[in-house]
Design a protein around this motif. Structure first.
Motif, PDB file in Angstrom:
ATOM      1  N   ALA A 184     -87.659 -38.985  -2.409  1.00 37.22           N
ATOM      2  CA  ALA A 184     -87.932 -40.370  -2.803  1.00 37.22           C
ATOM      3  C   ALA A 184     -88.164 -40.466  -4.310  1.00 37.22           C
ATOM      4  O   ALA A 184     -87.732 -41.419  -4.966  1.00 37.22           O
ATOM      5  N   CYS A 290     -80.674 -40.332   1.170  1.00 38.71           N
ATOM      6  CA  CYS A 290     -81.728 -40.829   0.279  1.00 38.71           C
ATOM      7  C   CYS A 290     -81.303 -40.756  -1.174  1.00 38.71           C
ATOM      8  O   CYS A 290     -81.604 -41.654  -1.968  1.00 38.71           O
ATOM      9  N   ASP A 358     -84.369 -44.194   2.633  1.00 42.48           N
ATOM     10  CA  ASP A 358     -84.965 -44.270   1.296  1.00 42.48           C
ATOM     11  C   ASP A 358     -86.086 -43.260   1.073  1.00 42.48           C
ATOM     12  O   ASP A 358     -86.697 -43.232   0.005  1.00 42.48           O
TER      13      ASP A 358
END
Length: 370
Positions: A184, A290, A358
């Motif tokens: 992230a 991601c 995400d």
């Protein structure tokens, strides 16, 4: 107030792979960050990851390795889970051995990540835990859990109707994928650098085991592709990978600089730095998504078929099939040739994959547990 105690029951082996233990480690690290004490219970199958768990700073109780070639038999007409053989023993033996550990730790949460176990095992060990989190990918058996995570693309809550108690919270889809926090943290930078795509750095990652040697087949296929002269290839493998020696020997013969890295701890950065990944349709898929990494995706096991097909339908990866199929190398060459000099295709793959996950899953799940 005493710290929350969490016990993880998961295995790694040459047959099972490393993904179950690795995603449990990700959750354990997130829980430890909030003050929880985490403990693992794992069988010493060939290809186990007990030392990796200890190196991460977690206590681990080792159960005896299962019987090689173990084949369970159905009880009184009741079918066993499709992957029961992965346990290496009958579920009653595992439940008894696991209970011995649980009775001393007395966890607030038991986390079960094992395709071979279902409500029978969960009910047998129930006296020794307060809450149960099941991590599943299959929606093919009944559980008696309080929380269930299925992080696969296309999975819906209703897929578990009748398979979990009414009070159970079901977290379905890649928004809950268990990713380490560095993914992230690097997401924005990774997506930004893909606005002007190129193909200079290829990353090959087929999981910690890669039983069918998809890595070797991909390298052989790349020899027949018109890659740029300044291209670099990085291969990431696990220490237990049975084809590691052969892959290292093959890497030396490649027309482009090719490095083979083992048990790395900077996967997120490696993915950020690559322009294209060639990888398996396992749990690493959500890490690539991601970071918006364009991916050619191989299917190495039956439980990866749905993931691969779902990502392909979304345009988030280009499938190259299963390495046991005769046309695997040909398909790899064809797919790579399609995007080799097509910046728009690389952009499309990156944009579609970035929309899938995400990296917030670990935080969400720990909030449920606390």
């Amino acid at each position: 107030m005493s710290a929350m105690r969490v016990v993880f029951r998961a295995d790694a082996s040459l047959q099972i792979g490393s993904g179950h233990v690795m995603r449990c480690l990700t959750l354990a690290e997130a829980l430890r960050g909030r003050g929880a004490e985490c403990h693992f219970i794992c069988r010493e199958h060939p290809g186990h990851l007990l030392e990796v768990i200890r190196q991460r700073g977690f206590a681990v109780s080792a159960l005896p390795a299962g019987v090689s070639g173990y084949q369970p038999s159905a009880e009184q007409g009741e079918p066993l889970p499709a992957h029961s053989a992965w346990l290496g023993c009958d579920w009653q033996t595992d439940a008894r051995q696991t209970s011995e550990v649980l009775s001393t730790v007395q966890p607030d949460w038991l986390v079960l990540d094992h395709y071979a176990l279902d409500l029978r095992w969960e009910s047998a060990v129930k006296p020794h835990y307060r809450h149960l989190l099941v991590i599943d990918d299959l929606a093919d058996r009944v559980h008696v859990c309080d929380l269930l995570l299925d992080q696969n693309l296309g999975r819906e809550v209703h897929d578990y109707a009748g398979l979990v108690p009414e009070h159970c919270s079901v977290l379905a889809g890649p928004k809950y994928a268990l990713l380490r926090p560095e993914f992230a943290a690097l997401r924005e930078y990774s997506l930004q650098r893909r606005q002007q795509p190129q193909l200079r750095n290829i990353l090959i990652t087929m999981g910690g085991v890669d039983q069918p040697n998809a890595t070797g087949q991909v390298l052989e296929a790349l020899k027949n592709c018109p890659l740029p002269d300044d291209c670099r290839i990085s291969v990431i493998m696990g220490l237990q990978a049975p084809w590691l020696k052969q892959v290292k020997e093959l890497a030396v013969t490649m027309p482009w600089p090719t490095e083979v890295l083992v048990n790395i701890n900077d996967m997120a950065q490696r993915m950020v730095d690559c322009d294209l990944a060639i990888g398996a349709a396992g749990s690493t898929s959500w890490e690539r998504c991601c970071l918006g990494v364009p991916t050619l995706m191989a299917v190495l096991a039956d439980n990866q078929v749905e993931i691969g097909e779902a990502l392909s339908r979304r345009g988030a990866a280009a499938l190259i099939g299963n390495p046991v199929d005769n046309g695997f190398r040909t398909e790899c060459i064809a797919r790579l040739s399609e995007i080799l000099f097509d910046e728009d295709k690389l952009k499309e793959l990156s944009r579609a994959s970035a929309a899938v996950a995400d990296g917030a899953g670990g935080r969400i799940i720990t909030e449920y547990m606390f």
